[in-house]
Design a protein around this motif. Structure first.
Motif, mmCIF file in Angstrom:
data_model
loop_
_atom_site.group_PDB
_atom_site.id
_atom_site.type_symbol
_atom_site.label_atom_id
_atom_site.label_comp_id
_atom_site.label_asym_id
_atom_site.label_seq_id
_atom_site.Cartn_x
_atom_site.Cartn_y
_atom_site.Cartn_z
ATOM 1 N N VAL A 1 6.011 4.375 6.613
ATOM 2 C CA VAL A 1 7.213 3.669 7.074
ATOM 3 C C VAL A 1 8.459 4.495 6.760
ATOM 4 O O VAL A 1 9.342 4.665 7.612
ATOM 5 C CB VAL A 1 7.310 2.268 6.436
ATOM 6 N N ALA A 2 8.558 4.999 5.548
ATOM 7 C CA ALA A 2 9.732 5.796 5.154
ATOM 8 C C ALA A 2 9.918 7.001 6.068
ATOM 9 O O ALA A 2 11.057 7.389 6.373
ATOM 10 C CB ALA A 2 9.588 6.246 3.707
ATOM 11 N N ASN A 3 8.830 7.562 6.565
ATOM 12 C CA ASN A 3 8.903 8.733 7.434
ATOM 13 C C ASN A 3 9.470 8.424 8.817
ATOM 14 O O ASN A 3 9.734 9.356 9.590
ATOM 15 C CB ASN A 3 7.519 9.375 7.571
ATOM 16 N N LEU A 4 9.665 7.155 9.139
ATOM 17 C CA LEU A 4 10.282 6.783 10.416
ATOM 18 C C LEU A 4 11.793 6.970 10.396
ATOM 19 O O LEU A 4 12.447 6.836 11.437
ATOM 20 C CB LEU A 4 9.970 5.314 10.746
ATOM 21 N N TYR A 5 12.360 7.273 9.224
ATOM 22 C CA TYR A 5 13.802 7.354 9.040
ATOM 23 C C TYR A 5 14.165 8.699 8.418
ATOM 24 O O TYR A 5 13.306 9.433 7.943
ATOM 25 C CB TYR A 5 14.276 6.214 8.122
ATOM 26 N N LYS A 6 15.457 8.985 8.392
ATOM 27 C CA LYS A 6 15.970 10.178 7.724
ATOM 28 C C LYS A 6 16.568 9.761 6.379
ATOM 29 O O LYS A 6 17.426 8.880 6.324
ATOM 30 C CB LYS A 6 17.034 10.859 8.583
ATOM 31 N N GLY A 7 16.110 10.365 5.322
ATOM 32 C CA GLY A 7 16.692 10.071 4.019
ATOM 33 C C GLY A 7 16.241 8.778 3.392
ATOM 34 O O GLY A 7 16.893 8.261 2.485
ATOM 35 N N VAL A 8 15.126 8.221 3.871
ATOM 36 C CA VAL A 8 14.561 7.006 3.276
ATOM 37 C C VAL A 8 13.323 7.397 2.476
ATOM 38 O O VAL A 8 12.473 8.150 2.952
ATOM 39 C CB VAL A 8 14.202 5.976 4.364
ATOM 40 N N ARG B 1 0.527 -8.271 11.540
ATOM 41 C CA ARG B 1 1.505 -9.002 10.719
ATOM 42 C C ARG B 1 2.077 -8.154 9.578
ATOM 43 O O ARG B 1 2.202 -8.601 8.437
ATOM 44 C CB ARG B 1 0.908 -10.301 10.151
ATOM 45 N N VAL B 2 2.446 -6.948 9.903
ATOM 46 C CA VAL B 2 3.122 -6.080 8.936
ATOM 47 C C VAL B 2 4.604 -6.033 9.287
ATOM 48 O O VAL B 2 4.975 -5.712 10.413
ATOM 49 C CB VAL B 2 2.548 -4.649 8.947
ATOM 50 N N GLY B 3 5.442 -6.389 8.346
ATOM 51 C CA GLY B 3 6.880 -6.243 8.488
ATOM 52 C C GLY B 3 7.419 -5.449 7.318
ATOM 53 O O GLY B 3 6.731 -5.273 6.301
ATOM 54 N N TRP B 4 8.641 -4.925 7.500
ATOM 55 C CA TRP B 4 9.236 -4.198 6.379
ATOM 56 C C TRP B 4 10.745 -4.338 6.366
ATOM 57 O O TRP B 4 11.380 -4.642 7.375
ATOM 58 C CB TRP B 4 8.832 -2.737 6.367
ATOM 59 N N ILE B 5 11.279 -4.147 5.177
ATOM 60 C CA ILE B 5 12.720 -4.139 4.928
ATOM 61 C C ILE B 5 13.058 -2.797 4.296
ATOM 62 O O ILE B 5 12.367 -2.351 3.367
ATOM 63 C CB ILE B 5 13.119 -5.269 3.961
ATOM 64 N N THR C 1 0.828 -1.193 0.000
ATOM 65 C CA THR C 1 0.000 0.000 0.000
ATOM 66 C C THR C 1 0.871 1.256 0.000
ATOM 67 O O THR C 1 1.699 1.438 0.899
ATOM 68 C CB THR C 1 -0.887 0.009 1.264
ATOM 69 N N PRO C 2 0.736 2.130 -0.982
ATOM 70 C CA PRO C 2 1.574 3.347 -1.023
ATOM 71 C C PRO C 2 1.478 4.175 0.256
ATOM 72 O O PRO C 2 2.475 4.736 0.714
ATOM 73 C CB PRO C 2 1.031 4.100 -2.234
ATOM 74 N N ALA D 1 19.817 2.406 8.336
ATOM 75 C CA ALA D 1 19.300 2.859 7.043
ATOM 76 C C ALA D 1 19.713 4.289 6.745
ATOM 77 O O ALA D 1 19.741 4.712 5.589
ATOM 78 C CB ALA D 1 17.778 2.744 7.023
ATOM 79 N N ASP D 2 20.045 5.046 7.795
ATOM 80 C CA ASP D 2 20.477 6.435 7.614
ATOM 81 C C ASP D 2 21.944 6.543 7.209
ATOM 82 O O ASP D 2 22.386 7.606 6.770
ATOM 83 C CB ASP D 2 20.327 7.225 8.933
ATOM 84 N N LEU D 3 22.712 5.452 7.405
ATOM 85 C CA LEU D 3 24.168 5.575 7.427
ATOM 86 C C LEU D 3 24.918 4.950 6.257
ATOM 87 O O LEU D 3 26.036 5.363 5.966
ATOM 88 C CB LEU D 3 24.707 4.929 8.724
ATOM 89 N N TYR D 4 24.327 3.950 5.599
ATOM 90 C CA TYR D 4 25.148 3.115 4.714
ATOM 91 C C TYR D 4 24.263 2.540 3.624
ATOM 92 O O TYR D 4 23.231 1.932 3.910
ATOM 93 C CB TYR D 4 25.779 2.007 5.567
ATOM 94 N N ASP D 5 24.678 2.720 2.367
ATOM 95 C CA ASP D 5 23.865 2.229 1.256
ATOM 96 C C ASP D 5 23.838 0.704 1.182
ATOM 97 O O ASP D 5 22.944 0.142 0.532
ATOM 98 C CB ASP D 5 24.368 2.804 -0.070
ATOM 99 N N LYS D 6 24.811 0.041 1.810
ATOM 100 C CA LYS D 6 24.793 -1.426 1.855
ATOM 101 C C LYS D 6 24.304 -1.916 3.213
ATOM 102 O O LYS D 6 24.730 -2.941 3.718
ATOM 103 C CB LYS D 6 26.175 -2.006 1.537
ATOM 104 N N SER D 7 23.364 -1.164 3.780
ATOM 105 C CA SER D 7 22.675 -1.645 4.977
ATOM 106 C C SER D 7 21.307 -2.182 4.574
ATOM 107 O O SER D 7 20.694 -1.707 3.608
ATOM 108 C CB SER D 7 22.512 -0.533 6.014
ATOM 109 N N ILE D 8 20.851 -3.175 5.325
ATOM 110 C CA ILE D 8 19.495 -3.694 5.175
ATOM 111 C C ILE D 8 18.904 -3.739 6.582
ATOM 112 O O ILE D 8 19.454 -4.375 7.477
ATOM 113 C CB ILE D 8 19.464 -5.093 4.537
#
Length: 379
Positions: free
Chosen positions: A73-80, A231-235, A66-67, A209-216
């Motif tokens: 979810v993206a708003n929980l982080y900086k630069g995501v 049962r909502v999860g995210w990556i 769902t958009p 997720a804020d620090l490294y492009d090769k982070s998951i």
């Protein structure tokens, strides 16, 4: 493929269903909300929600998620950005998708212990070399970065860990996070972090997720957000090629998420400050009760400065952890989670997050310990 017994889930869930479970102190999710409480907390109209619900399609949801929820979810982080978010079925679905996408049998991985079992049993099950680094109680369960530096090599695919740590609650400082990233960069490794317990500090808690492009990074609706049943999860993955691989792997496990789950959780995240405030209030109140109990206690100790929803308690008794917790449940009706679930002998994990009768449970634990001492079980 042979896989280990999932100790935590296969012991705790049946114990939860036991008729002897009178005081539940074994969980790690902040006290679940009802639908009514969610709408009271957020100020959203429950009547409007139910009107919309009447016309909701019970067909497949959006394949990519769902958009509205991806944006929240993206708003929980900086630069995501929303496009960096892969929605999956729960936190276990997130971790499973990441490990089974990223790791090959010819790799080695670093697993920071204690850890969530998926981050060592899953790589081991496919033949990957798992190099364990143990956090030590006498160091407050803080990570020795020199050990990580010495353990990686050119064949290290990923460094796998939880932050805040599960079950100790130990938290990496921003400087420690930056150093882990530098270690990973030195060998081209990924940083894979389960951040299920992130969010309890008053100020913004940095994410990998804020620090490294090769982070998951993985997370879910369960622990801090009090909505495990959705049962909502995210990556979170900023690398477009790896993100496509994760999405493709997810497609083999589930076609899409639950339409209702994603919808109602999006409403919650759009008011995340109120969710955080509720969770902090509950956890901090229980932490004060626990700290008072632990202060000066002769037989139990807690070493980490916990930023999660649980304490890991060490006890000075000559009783294995599983037997300690089995007998505590059988004899006193108190359920805590035994430390052998995390390969930590003579410990138990106790909730800070879902404890209606915490003080009575602690009194019964003391009563049980005194009975063990009377039987000569002290160390």
């Amino acid at each position: 493929m042979k896989i280990d017994n999932f100790v935590l889930e296969n012991w705790l869930n049946p114990a939860c269903d036991s008729e002897k479970n009178k005081i539940y102190l074994g969980g790690s999710c902040v006290l679940p909300m009802t639908v009514e409480e969610l709408f009271e907390l957020t100020g959203e109209s429950m009547e409007s929600f139910f009107e919309e619900l009447k016309t909701m399609s019970l067909g497949y949801g959006r394949f990519e998620g769902t958009p509205r929820l991806k944006k929240a979810v993206a708003n929980l982080y900086k630069g995501v950005d929303a496009e960096d978010v892969v929605l999956v079925h729960g936190g276990t679905g997130a971790n499973n998708t990441v490990v089974m996408t990223l790791i090959e049998p010819t790799d080695n991985v670093i697993s920071i212990m204690p850890n969530y079992q998926q981050f060592y049993s899953l790589p081991k099950s496919i033949g990957t070399e798992v190099r364990q680094i143990d956090l030590k109680p006498e160091a407050g369960y803080k990570l020795d970065l020199d050990e990580v530096r010495a353990a990686v090599d050119e064949n290290t695919k990923a460094i796998l860990f939880t932050n805040p740590n599960n079950p100790t609650g130990a938290l990496l400082s921003p400087a420690e996070m930056e150093e882990i990233v530098e270690i990973a960069k030195s060998v081209g490794a990924w940083v894979v972090c389960d951040e299920m317990y992130r969010g309890l500090k008053e100020e913004y808690m940095p994410s990998f997720a804020d620090l490294y492009d090769k982070s998951i990074v993985t997370c879910s609706s369960s622990k801090i957000y009090s909505m495990a049943g959705t049962r909502v999860g995210w990556i979170i993955c900023k690398d477009p090629d790896m993100r496509w691989e994760l999405f493709n792997r997810r497609s083999f496990d589930s076609i899409c998420g639950g339409t209702f789950d994603e919808w109602i959780f999006a409403i919650a995240l759009e008011h995340v400050d109120k969710i955080y405030e509720r969770s902090r209030k509950i956890v901090n109140a229980n932490k004060a009760i626990m700290d008072k109990w632990l202060d000066g206690h002769k037989y139990v100790h807690q070493y980490a400065d916990s930023y999660g929803t649980t304490y890991l308690v060490h006890y000075d008794l000559d009783v294995d952890a599983e037997k300690f917790c089995d007998d505590l449940l059988d004899q006193k009706g108190v359920l805590v989670c035994h430390g052998d679930c995390f390969y930590l002998p003579h410990t138990f994990r106790i909730t800070l997050s879902h404890a209606e009768h915490l003080e009575e449970g602690l009194r019964l634990i003391d009563e049980y310990i005194e009975e063990l001492i009377a039987k000569g079980k002290g160390l």
